[in-house]
Motif scaffolding. Structure first.
Motif, short mmCIF file in Angstrom:
data_model
loop_
_atom_site.label_atom_id
_atom_site.label_comp_id
_atom_site.label_asym_id
_atom_site.label_seq_id
_atom_site.Cartn_x
_atom_site.Cartn_y
_atom_site.Cartn_z
N LEU A 13 36.20 53.54 -23.31
CA LEU A 13 36.54 54.84 -22.76
C LEU A 13 35.29 55.60 -22.34
N PRO A 14 35.43 56.52 -21.39
CA PRO A 14 34.31 57.42 -21.11
C PRO A 14 33.90 58.17 -22.37
N GLU A 15 32.62 58.38 -22.52
CA GLU A 15 32.11 59.03 -23.72
C GLU A 15 32.75 60.40 -23.93
N GLU A 16 33.06 61.09 -22.82
CA GLU A 16 33.64 62.43 -22.94
C GLU A 16 35.03 62.38 -23.59
N LEU A 17 35.82 61.35 -23.28
CA LEU A 17 37.14 61.24 -23.90
C LEU A 17 37.03 60.85 -25.37
N THR A 18 36.06 60.03 -25.69
CA THR A 18 35.83 59.69 -27.10
C THR A 18 35.45 60.94 -27.88
#
Length: 249
Positions: free
Chosen positions: A221-226
């Motif tokens: 996942l994109p780091e922002e969603l994590t």
């Protein structure tokens, strides 16, 4: 009974969950985003004098066509009342309806916008979800139409920085409300699973991607969603618990 849906849609997931809980036999028509418009328009044009909505889910049952997850759940409760996930007590029933409205207004569209704000940047992540269990030609066709679909989704759902910021603020407040309410209880209403829990858990589910939500989620996942997932603990842990206890794969 036939459910017209997109597997990725968390509103469709709400209906799938209820159909499974009630053990209602049905078939499923999985639609491709964008191309679904013509299919749903054809289904709904007899139900409306104007230009009908083309949103999913849509349920066709016993000669009736019902659109929208809450309307579908009402239909299922009326025609297939057992098992019931709506309290008999009128005050508790009103609480359930308020939580469903809360989920529809404060969670559903904002979870969708925040997720797509990042995921639409990566066709390899979203195309498998958009085409999952769909027509055989879906993935090939989606590769060609994705640029146009992406642009249409960004415009139609206001998936941009301003829209993301607004949705993030709404979600921050909504998650805080849920965290406070759930701090001393297992379920949102009463002491058992109700439509309130199903609505809230399913509409938050894309943020935690639980087993039972049958979609090929991206492995990375994109780091922002994590980071968003970490930020919304422990409410998302509650979502995961609802899935583990009440939504079997």
């Amino acid at each position: 009974m036939k459910l017209y849906q997109m597997p990725i849609s968390h509103y469709c997931e709400k209906v799938r969950w209820m159909l499974d809980l009630k053990k209602i036999k049905h078939s499923t028509k999985n639609l491709l985003p964008g191309l679904h418009i013509a299919v749903i328009h054809k289904l709904m044009r007899k139900q409306s004098s104007g230009f009908p909505s083309t949103s999913v889910p849509v349920l066709k049952d016993q000669g009736k066509i019902i659109q929208g997850s809450d309307h579908i759940l009402d239909h299922l409760d009326l025609l297939y009342p057992q098992p019931s996930f709506m309290p008999v007590d009128s005050e508790l029933k009103q609480e359930v309806l308020k939580w469903e409205e809360f989920a529809d207004q404060k969670l559903g569209p904002h979870v969708r916008r925040c997720c797509y704000y990042y995921l639409l940047r990566d066709p390899s992540a979203v195309i498998p979800m958009f085409t999952y269990k769909g027509p055989w030609y879906g993935r090939l066709l989606m590769k060609f139409m994705f640029p146009q679909l992406q642009a249409a989704m960004r415009k139609g759902m206001q998936i941009d920085q301003e829209g993301f910021n607004k949705s993030k603020a709404v979600l921050d407040e909504a998650v805080q409300t849920l965290a406070s309410h759930l701090s001393t209880r297992q379920y949102l209403v009463d002491e058992r699973l109700t439509r309130a829990d199903i609505a809230v858990a399913s509409l938050l589910a894309p943020l935690i991607r639980p087993q039972g939500y049958d979609v090929p989620w991206p492995q990375t996942l994109p780091e922002e969603l994590t980071q968003l997932e970490l930020e919304y603990q422990p409410v998302l842990q509650w979502v995961d618990k609802m899935y583990k206890n009440h939504r079997k794969p």
